[in-house]
Design an enzyme around this catalytic site. Structure first.
Site, PDB file in Angstrom:
ATOM      1  N   LYS A 112       0.827  -1.213   0.000  1.00 28.54           N
ATOM      2  CA  LYS A 112       0.000   0.000   0.000  1.00 28.54           C
ATOM      3  C   LYS A 112       0.855   1.254   0.000  1.00 28.54           C
ATOM      4  O   LYS A 112       0.546   2.226  -0.692  1.00 28.54           O
ATOM      5  CB  LYS A 112      -0.930   0.018   1.225  1.00 28.54           C
ATOM      6  CG  LYS A 112      -2.097  -0.945   1.114  1.00 28.54           C
ATOM      7  CD  LYS A 112      -3.082  -0.734   2.262  1.00 28.54           C
ATOM      8  CE  LYS A 112      -4.017  -1.920   2.413  1.00 28.54           C
ATOM      9  NZ  LYS A 112      -4.731  -1.894   3.703  1.00 28.54           N
ATOM     10  N   LYS A 195      -5.218 -11.610  -6.560  1.00 29.17           N
ATOM     11  CA  LYS A 195      -6.443 -11.798  -5.793  1.00 29.17           C
ATOM     12  C   LYS A 195      -7.489 -10.750  -6.184  1.00 29.17           C
ATOM     13  O   LYS A 195      -7.135  -9.653  -6.615  1.00 29.17           O
ATOM     14  CB  LYS A 195      -6.150 -11.728  -4.292  1.00 29.17           C
ATOM     15  CG  LYS A 195      -5.772 -10.343  -3.823  1.00 29.17           C
ATOM     16  CD  LYS A 195      -5.693 -10.215  -2.310  1.00 29.17           C
ATOM     17  CE  LYS A 195      -5.342  -8.761  -1.983  1.00 29.17           C
ATOM     18  NZ  LYS A 195      -5.109  -8.475  -0.597  1.00 29.17           N
ATOM     19  N   LYS A 198     -10.565  -4.573  -4.145  1.00 26.82           N
ATOM     20  CA  LYS A 198     -11.229  -3.346  -4.577  1.00 26.82           C
ATOM     21  C   LYS A 198     -10.289  -2.441  -5.352  1.00 26.82           C
ATOM     22  O   LYS A 198     -10.726  -1.562  -6.071  1.00 26.82           O
ATOM     23  CB  LYS A 198     -11.859  -2.613  -3.386  1.00 26.82           C
ATOM     24  CG  LYS A 198     -10.867  -2.183  -2.319  1.00 26.82           C
ATOM     25  CD  LYS A 198     -11.563  -1.361  -1.249  1.00 26.82           C
ATOM     26  CE  LYS A 198     -10.564  -0.680  -0.336  1.00 26.82           C
ATOM     27  NZ  LYS A 198     -10.147  -1.478   0.826  1.00 26.82           N
TER      28      LYS A 198
HETATM   29  P1  TYM Z   1     -10.550  -6.501   4.567  1.00 23.24           P
HETATM   30  O1  TYM Z   1     -11.658  -5.571   4.929  1.00 23.24           O
HETATM   31  O2  TYM Z   1      -9.567  -6.081   3.552  1.00 23.24           O
HETATM   32  O3  TYM Z   1     -11.151  -7.865   4.065  1.00 23.24           O
HETATM   33  C1  TYM Z   1     -12.116  -8.574   4.815  1.00 23.24           C
HETATM   34  C2  TYM Z   1     -11.854 -10.062   4.680  1.00 23.24           C
HETATM   35  O4  TYM Z   1     -11.939 -10.483   3.317  1.00 23.24           O
HETATM   36  C3  TYM Z   1     -10.818 -11.285   2.993  1.00 23.24           C
HETATM   37  N1  TYM Z   1     -10.512 -11.178   1.568  1.00 23.24           N
HETATM   38  C4  TYM Z   1     -10.357 -12.210   0.725  1.00 23.24           C
HETATM   39  N2  TYM Z   1     -10.430 -13.549   0.925  1.00 23.24           N
HETATM   40  C5  TYM Z   1     -10.238 -14.333  -0.157  1.00 23.24           C
HETATM   41  N3  TYM Z   1      -9.986 -13.863  -1.398  1.00 23.24           N
HETATM   42  C6  TYM Z   1      -9.897 -12.539  -1.641  1.00 23.24           C
HETATM   43  N4  TYM Z   1      -9.664 -12.086  -2.858  1.00 23.24           N
HETATM   44  C7  TYM Z   1     -10.089 -11.650  -0.540  1.00 23.24           C
HETATM   45  N5  TYM Z   1     -10.078 -10.302  -0.421  1.00 23.24           N
HETATM   46  C8  TYM Z   1     -10.321 -10.021   0.866  1.00 23.24           C
HETATM   47  C9  TYM Z   1      -9.714 -10.743   3.881  1.00 23.24           C
HETATM   48  O5  TYM Z   1      -8.682 -11.682   4.044  1.00 23.24           O
HETATM   49  C10 TYM Z   1     -10.452 -10.459   5.169  1.00 23.24           C
HETATM   50  O6  TYM Z   1     -10.527 -11.610   5.984  1.00 23.24           O
HETATM   51  N6  TYM Z   1      -7.105  -6.175   8.136  1.00 23.24           N
HETATM   52  C11 TYM Z   1      -8.418  -6.738   7.860  1.00 23.24           C
HETATM   53  C12 TYM Z   1      -9.499  -6.275   8.812  1.00 23.24           C
HETATM   54  C13 TYM Z   1      -9.238  -6.509  10.256  1.00 23.24           C
HETATM   55  C14 TYM Z   1      -9.208  -7.744  10.935  1.00 23.24           C
HETATM   56  C15 TYM Z   1      -8.999  -7.447  12.298  1.00 23.24           C
HETATM   57  C16 TYM Z   1      -9.358  -9.067  10.523  1.00 23.24           C
HETATM   58  C17 TYM Z   1      -9.035  -5.531  11.197  1.00 23.24           C
HETATM   59  N7  TYM Z   1      -8.896  -6.101  12.401  1.00 23.24           N
HETATM   60  C18 TYM Z   1      -8.915  -8.440  13.261  1.00 23.24           C
HETATM   61  C19 TYM Z   1      -9.250 -10.064  11.511  1.00 23.24           C
HETATM   62  C20 TYM Z   1      -9.045  -9.756  12.845  1.00 23.24           C
HETATM   63  C21 TYM Z   1      -8.812  -6.306   6.458  1.00 23.24           C
HETATM   64  O7  TYM Z   1      -8.348  -5.344   5.945  1.00 23.24           O
HETATM   65  O8  TYM Z   1      -9.799  -6.997   5.898  1.00 23.24           O
END
Ligand code: TYM
Length: 332
Positions: A112, A195, A198
């Site tokens: 990022k 992957k 967005k």
């Molecule tokens: P975020 O909001 O980017 O994504 C939410 C969840 O979706 C999963 N994901 C995917 N899984 C499979 N294939 C894909 N192409 C794909 N794109 C997204 C992500 O792995 C995620 O599980 N940092 C985290 C949010 C967070 C969090 C936490 C998660 C904040 N605190 C504590 C677990 C525990 C995030 O940005 O997710």
């Protein structure tokens, strides 16, 4: 019951298929077997600039989508991260335990920040993973259901939990990632080398659950595959087709092996047409349910108020223990 905790960012508006298949779908299933805590991570969202009104409405929209996906506030604790101030408080303590180099090695940060200049990369983005560590440790989570891209952040959580426990005495449960192999990485429909996300290079590769169903069908039908004609699961040689088979398999509850059999001798177009229909049948009621929750803000607010109360009870306990271990003078 073992405890799970996970979070999702509210920033994109609609969840995409990767969010749903990689994470949210597992959250729904785990409600029945685990003590489940799920949150919308608005503190994480502001690590990149957000329009305040949009952030507010996207936070509601994220909650509505989680409910539409099947989270049941009677069976899980659903809340908004900023409603529980302990997240920021524990994050500070964890920041003071994290090496600068260690944080700099987080690949999501590197990716990022490489896309921005160093002055538009905030310190918040740098410590983003440490806030995530605090999220998880506050609830003494045993498992963290996420997609594969979050594995490194869960590893950091384990390292910091062990470091804290080693230095100050046992305080935190050391959590394990809960990542399903099949859906750990849902791929971009136009570029199956990356992957789904967005920030995809073209919107045609990204399936948003709240998109117009016709647009979704079109994206599925124009998915990039390969120059063979055999419908076979082989993620190395045939990532595009394998991705379509994975999505189809999960959404229909049919094994990939059975799908391969039923598409024997058929062209890619047949799989795409069927998957387009399955996607639309999934997304249409999802979209309607999301709208119903949005149309009833009082219910939504009361769900979040109860969720925050349940979450705070747990979080406050862990924070108090942490503060005591660190040596902060108790406030009288
Ligand atoms: P975020 O909001 O980017 O994504 C939410 C969840 O979706 C999963 N994901 C995917 N899984 C499979 N294939 C894909 N192409 C794909 N794109 C997204 C992500 O792995 C995620 O599980 N940092 C985290 C949010 C967070 C969090 C936490 C998660 C904040 N605190 C504590 C677990 C525990 C995030 O940005 O997710």
């Amino acid at each position: 019951r073992p405890r799970v905790l996970s979070g999702i960012q509210p920033t994109a508006g609609s969840f995409h298929l990767g969010n749903y298949l990689g994470a949210v779908r597992q959250w729904v299933a785990l409600q029945d077997t685990h003590d489940a805590f799920y949150m919308v991570v608005d503190l994480h969202a502001i690590t990149i600039p957000q329009d305040p009104a949009a952030l507010r409405s996207n936070t509601r929209l994220a909650v509505a989508q989680l409910l539409a996906a099947g989270l049941d506030p009677e069976r899980c604790t659903l809340f908004v991260q900023s409603h529980v101030p302990e997240h920021a408080q524990l994050a500070w303590v964890m920041n003071c335990l994290t090496g600068f180099g260690e944080a700099g090695r987080m690949t999501q940060f590197k990716d990022k920040s490489a896309k921005q200049g160093s002055d538009s990369t905030t310190v918040g983005l740098f410590t983003y993973p440490v806030l995530q560590v605090a999220d998880i440790l506050l609830y003494q989570a045993d498992q963290v259901p996420v997609g594969g891209d979050q594995r490194q952040h869960v590893e950091l959580t384990r390292d910091l939990a062990e470091r804290f426990n080693g230095r100050f005495g046992h305080t935190f449960t050391v959590p394990a990632p809960y990542i399903l192999k099949e859906t750990a990485k849902i791929l971009d429909l136009q570029d199956p080398a990356v992957k789904m996300s967005k920030s995809a290079s073209t919107p045609k590769g990204l399936v948003n659950l709240l998109d117009d169903p016709k647009a979704t069908a079109k994206k599925v039908k124009s998915a990039v595959t390969d120059t063979e004609t055999v419908i076979r699961y082989d993620p190395e040689a045939k990532p595009g087709v394998s991705n379509l088979l994975t999505i189809m398999s999960v959404l229909t509850g049919t094994s990939v092996a059975d799908l391969e059999k039923s598409y024997e001798g058929k062209m890619y177009g047949a799989l795409k047409t069927d998957l387009a229909e399955v996607m639309v049948d999934f997304a249409t009621p999802f979209k309607d349910r999301t709208q119903e929750y949005l149309d009833d803000p009082e219910t939504l607010d009361s769900i979040l108020a109860k969720g925050a109360e349940k979450a705070r009870a747990v979080a406050a306990e862990t924070l108090a223990q942490t503060y005591a271990k660190v040596g902060f003078l108790p406030a009288k």
